[in-house]
Design a protein around this motif. Sequence first.
Motif, short mmCIF file in Angstrom:
data_model
loop_
_atom_site.label_atom_id
_atom_site.label_comp_id
_atom_site.label_asym_id
_atom_site.label_seq_id
_atom_site.Cartn_x
_atom_site.Cartn_y
_atom_site.Cartn_z
N ALA A 51 33.73 74.12 -23.31
CA ALA A 51 34.78 73.89 -24.31
C ALA A 51 35.78 75.04 -24.37
CB ALA A 51 34.16 73.67 -25.69
N THR A 55 39.69 74.43 -24.30
CA THR A 55 40.47 74.77 -25.50
C THR A 55 41.68 75.61 -25.13
OG1 THR A 55 38.55 74.66 -26.98
CG2 THR A 55 40.39 76.03 -27.70
N LYS A 56 41.48 76.60 -24.26
CA LYS A 56 42.60 77.43 -23.81
C LYS A 56 43.64 76.58 -23.08
CE LYS A 56 40.24 81.88 -23.22
NZ LYS A 56 39.89 82.94 -22.24
N HIS A 58 44.26 73.38 -23.49
CA HIS A 58 44.95 72.56 -24.49
C HIS A 58 46.04 73.38 -25.19
CE1 HIS A 58 45.70 70.09 -28.05
NE2 HIS A 58 45.45 71.17 -28.78
N GLN A 91 41.96 67.03 -24.35
CA GLN A 91 40.91 68.04 -24.58
C GLN A 91 40.49 68.12 -26.04
OE1 GLN A 91 43.75 69.11 -22.66
NE2 GLN A 91 42.65 68.72 -20.76
N LYS A 92 41.01 67.25 -26.88
CA LYS A 92 40.67 67.30 -28.31
C LYS A 92 39.17 67.34 -28.57
CE LYS A 92 42.92 63.79 -29.99
NZ LYS A 92 43.46 62.79 -30.95
N LYS A 94 36.73 68.48 -26.89
CA LYS A 94 36.12 69.77 -26.52
C LYS A 94 36.40 70.83 -27.57
CE LYS A 94 34.53 68.24 -22.59
NZ LYS A 94 34.93 68.75 -21.28
N LEU A 95 37.63 70.86 -28.07
CA LEU A 95 37.98 71.84 -29.10
C LEU A 95 37.21 71.58 -30.39
CD1 LEU A 95 41.66 72.96 -29.80
CD2 LEU A 95 39.86 73.11 -31.49
N SER A 186 36.10 80.70 -33.31
CA SER A 186 36.18 79.33 -33.84
C SER A 186 36.50 79.34 -35.32
CB SER A 186 34.86 78.60 -33.59
OG SER A 186 34.58 78.49 -32.21
#
Length: 203
Positions: A51, A55-56, A58, A91-92, A94-95, A186
């Motif tokens: 993730a 996240t990066k 995204h 990627q939503k 995963k974040l 997070s």
Amino acid sequence: MEEQKPKRPIFTPIVLILLTFSLIGNVFLFTKMIQSNQDKLAERGYAVMDAVPQTKLHIDQVLAGVQELMGSDEIGKRLAAKSALGAAFHQKPKLVRLIDEAAIVNDKPFEAKKRDAAAFLDQVEASLQSLGNHDGSLTASERAYLQQISDVYMKLKAAVQSLNYKTVNRTTALTVLVDPKWVDASSRMLAVMNEPDQLSFKP
């Protein structure tokens, strides 16, 4: 007359055999339970390490798309930028998973007074797709909203910038859940997501 030896009772060895088998069975079940728990922890650890780069990615893609929107006065170019932004939101999950896992291992629950991560992403995605669908330059309210999203995403980028898991193996997966760095990152991301009072675009 020969004296008869007393017969040994067979009850005792049978009990010992049964106890031995019972002990072996308990050890086997306990070992399987530990293995199962380790497999679940490793699966969660792999999910966290996967993730982080997603996240990066995204964040970088959204920032690039927002800059493209702000720099274009043509609807055709804006539509192309918004198509790329749509891909960025793939990627939503995963974040959201990253923040959800951090909340699980954190000592205290994360505070999401205005919105959780999923709601933040849904609102931003819908807003970015709704603006700029017209000829000519962007309106003042559209530019203001895009600048707001750019500012928010720059803060999100700063929160996760230091996270980097180069070694992805079972050992790292089993230990990553006790690493405070990604949990703190997070928590900071969720706090940033809750800063704006109004997140949905209002023309």
